[in-house]
Design a protein around this motif. Structure first.
Motif, short mmCIF file in Angstrom:
data_model
loop_
_atom_site.label_atom_id
_atom_site.label_comp_id
_atom_site.label_asym_id
_atom_site.label_seq_id
_atom_site.Cartn_x
_atom_site.Cartn_y
_atom_site.Cartn_z
N ILE A 278 83.00 -2.22 40.71
CA ILE A 278 82.06 -2.54 41.08
C ILE A 278 80.78 -3.01 39.64
N ALA A 279 81.72 -2.63 38.86
CA ALA A 279 81.10 -3.22 37.58
C ALA A 279 81.46 -4.74 37.19
N THR A 280 82.29 -4.81 37.31
CA THR A 280 82.96 -6.15 37.26
C THR A 280 82.33 -7.00 38.27
N TYR A 281 82.14 -6.84 39.83
CA TYR A 281 81.66 -7.68 40.37
C TYR A 281 80.11 -7.92 40.65
N ARG A 282 79.44 -7.19 39.89
CA ARG A 282 77.86 -6.96 39.65
C ARG A 282 77.87 -8.15 38.23
N GLU A 283 78.94 -7.79 36.89
CA GLU A 283 78.79 -8.67 36.14
C GLU A 283 78.95 -10.27 36.63
N LEU A 284 80.57 -10.12 36.80
CA LEU A 284 80.19 -12.12 37.69
C LEU A 284 78.90 -12.77 37.97
N ARG A 290 73.04 -16.34 36.81
CA ARG A 290 71.84 -17.00 35.73
C ARG A 290 71.80 -18.55 35.40
N GLU A 291 73.47 -18.51 35.07
CA GLU A 291 73.81 -20.08 35.08
C GLU A 291 73.04 -21.44 36.03
N CYS A 292 72.87 -20.49 37.33
CA CYS A 292 72.25 -21.77 38.62
C CYS A 292 70.76 -21.68 38.53
N LEU A 293 69.82 -20.40 37.61
CA LEU A 293 68.95 -20.72 37.53
C LEU A 293 68.66 -21.54 36.78
N ALA A 294 69.34 -21.43 35.53
CA ALA A 294 69.06 -22.61 34.56
C ALA A 294 69.10 -23.89 34.68
N MET A 295 69.50 -24.36 35.97
CA MET A 295 70.46 -25.58 36.25
C MET A 295 68.90 -26.52 36.43
N LYS A 296 68.37 -27.06 36.27
CA LYS A 296 67.14 -28.10 36.23
C LYS A 296 67.47 -29.15 37.61
N THR A 297 68.57 -29.41 38.08
CA THR A 297 69.00 -30.61 39.39
C THR A 297 68.47 -29.90 40.52
N LEU A 298 68.28 -30.92 41.68
CA LEU A 298 68.43 -30.73 42.92
C LEU A 298 69.13 -29.25 43.33
N PRO A 380 77.42 -14.43 47.17
CA PRO A 380 78.26 -14.75 46.24
C PRO A 380 79.52 -14.09 46.61
N LYS A 381 81.26 -14.26 46.59
CA LYS A 381 82.26 -13.65 47.10
C LYS A 381 83.46 -14.41 45.85
N VAL A 382 83.96 -12.59 45.78
CA VAL A 382 84.66 -12.53 45.28
C VAL A 382 86.09 -12.45 45.39
N ASP A 383 87.42 -13.15 44.93
CA ASP A 383 88.53 -12.71 45.25
C ASP A 383 89.38 -12.08 44.49
N PHE A 384 89.21 -10.56 44.23
CA PHE A 384 89.93 -9.75 43.30
C PHE A 384 91.33 -9.83 43.61
N ALA A 385 91.86 -11.16 44.31
CA ALA A 385 93.84 -10.87 44.50
C ALA A 385 93.79 -12.07 44.13
N VAL A 386 92.86 -12.91 43.18
CA VAL A 386 93.30 -13.65 42.43
C VAL A 386 93.65 -13.60 41.34
N GLU A 387 94.57 -14.46 40.30
CA GLU A 387 94.59 -14.25 39.00
C GLU A 387 93.22 -13.97 38.15
N THR A 388 92.51 -15.12 37.98
CA THR A 388 91.54 -15.17 36.95
C THR A 388 90.41 -15.00 38.58
N PRO A 389 89.85 -13.74 38.62
CA PRO A 389 88.92 -14.00 40.07
C PRO A 389 87.31 -14.61 39.66
N LYS A 390 86.51 -15.30 40.54
CA LYS A 390 85.30 -16.04 39.90
C LYS A 390 84.68 -15.50 41.07
N VAL A 391 83.07 -16.01 41.14
CA VAL A 391 82.41 -16.50 42.28
C VAL A 391 82.61 -17.46 42.75
N VAL A 392 82.16 -17.12 44.38
CA VAL A 392 82.12 -18.43 45.19
C VAL A 392 81.03 -18.65 45.48
#
Length: 394
Positions: A278-284, A290-298, A380-392
């Motif tokens: 839960i903690a890892t998913y929330r952090e990711l 927040r990275e997306c919110l910082a973008m000014k693009t369309l 936001p989806k995270v696959d924890f089976a991969v070597e380095t989980p990330k948000v898709v």
């Protein structure tokens, strides 16, 4: 006139017919040829010093001998059928690899077979216990001393009582036994079967099945041992977990597994996020959003696109988009839990309140500021089976 032997058997045509027998007369046995001697059809020589005609009676001793001989033959035939199932120990089950074990269990009856099996399990002797059961259908990876020892620590097996065997209709035998696991009484039947190949006894359902359904990519562990496929366990108590630290077993994780009913309970187990997950998913998700919110693009990888947005002839100017999460959105993000959606993939149905403001310009070059409350945020989806989980974001 055709002649008939006792029992209604007629002599073949052309054979010498015996003289008629007067009422009350009986046939005596014919002489038996000596080893190597062959009689021609119709030739029945009389033994030296005696004559046995068709009217000679059989002695009382001879009659008793014939009857006794017949009974012995019948008993031998019956024993050949009954002994391998009810009286013959012998074959045993399969070894941990699924092949027949070379050392046959020393059990003479189905009752002894069941008692010896449960005794071996209760003593933590997996190598001996596995000889009594069929392991050909599922993995035997859990039928080890290590797993069994952990099981007995969680719940010792005691008070073994075995009932009498009951024969079925198809070379099967049922033996009912009661025993306790961690003080809880278990009563169940054991099904035995006589192999048509070698006549040995096999216990068809001595072990219970552990299903791995729903744990693909997450990995199911039983008493700390990972199970890649559906596997068998001895009757006992088992702790279920997962191979990935981000997951745990939903609900009760320690179960008594001893029969078909408890197998169903195991089959209903499902993975859930652990506190770490839960903690890892929330952090990711928080970092990515927040990275997306910082973008000014369309457009952004998270959604919240404003492409094609027009109002009164004004089109959005790229690089002027401002996305801000409101108070409701911040609260939802702070309490984000996530849930297992497929295999080791975690997602959420949570919505986040985001305000979007843009600068727009018309054909004459005039600009204005517009605000929209529709975010169009993706999931936001995270696959924890991969070597380095990330948000898709999908």
């Amino acid at each position: 006139m055709a002649a008939y032997l006792p029992g209604g058997h007629q002599l073949p045509a052309g054979e010498p017919q015996p003289a008629p027998v007067a009422p009350g007369q009986e046939y005596g046995p014919g002489p038996v040829p000596a080893p190597g001697q062959v009689y021609a059809p119709g030739h029945v020589p009389a033994p030296a010093g005696a004559e046995f005609g068709p009217n000679k009676k059989l002695s009382t001793g001879a009659i008793i001998g014939i009857i006794a001989g017949g009974i012995v033959v019948l008993l031998v035939l019956a024993a050949a059928v009954i002994v391998p199932l009810l009286g013959g120990g012998g074959g045993g089950g399969s070894s941990a690899g699924g092949d027949k074990d070379e050392a046959a269990p020393a059990a003479a009856t189905p009752e002894e077979w069941v008692e010896a099996y449960l005794t071996a399990v209760s003593e933590g002797d997996a190598e001996e216990a596995v000889k009594y059961i069929d392991t050909s259908s599922y993995s035997a990876a859990l039928l080890t001393d290590e797993v069994l020892e952990a099981s007995l620590k969680l719940g010792p097996i005691d008070d073994i009582k075995v009932g009498e065997a009951e024969e079925g209709d198809y070379s099967d035998v049922t033996v009912t036994a009661t025993f306790t696991i961690g003080g809880k009484e278990v009563s169940r039947e054991f099904q035995m079967y006589q192999s048509s190949y070698d006549g040995d006894i096999t216990m068809l359902d001595g072990a219970a099945r552990v299903s791995t359904y729903g744990f693909d990519d997450v990995g199911l562990t039983v008493n700390g041992v990972e199970v890649p496929d559906d596997a068998l366990v001895f009757p006992g108590t088992y702790e279920f977990g997962t191979s990935l630290e981000e997951f745990t077993v939903e609900g009760e994780s320690i179960l008594v597994v001893a029969d078909e009913k408890s197998e169903e309970a195991v089959s209903m187990l499902r993975p859930a996020l652990s506190d770490s997950g839960i903690a890892t998913y929330r952090e990711l998700v928080t970092t990515s959003l927040r990275e997306c919110l910082a973008m000014k693009t369309l457009n952004t990888p998270c959604g919240m696109d404003v492409t094609g947005m027009e109002k009164d002839g004004y089109a959005v100017v790229d690089g002027t988009v401002t996305r801000v999460m409101n108070a409701e959105g911040e609260a939802a993000l702070a309490g984000l839990v996530g849930e297992v959606s497929d295999r080791a993939v975690v997602s959420t149905y949570e919505s986040f309140g985001i305000d979007i403001s843009v600068e727009a310009q018309n054909a004459e070059g005039q600009r204005g500021t517009y605000t929209t409350y529709y975010s169009g945020l993706l999931t936001p989806k995270v696959d924890f089976a991969v070597e380095t989980p990330k948000v898709v974001w999908e």
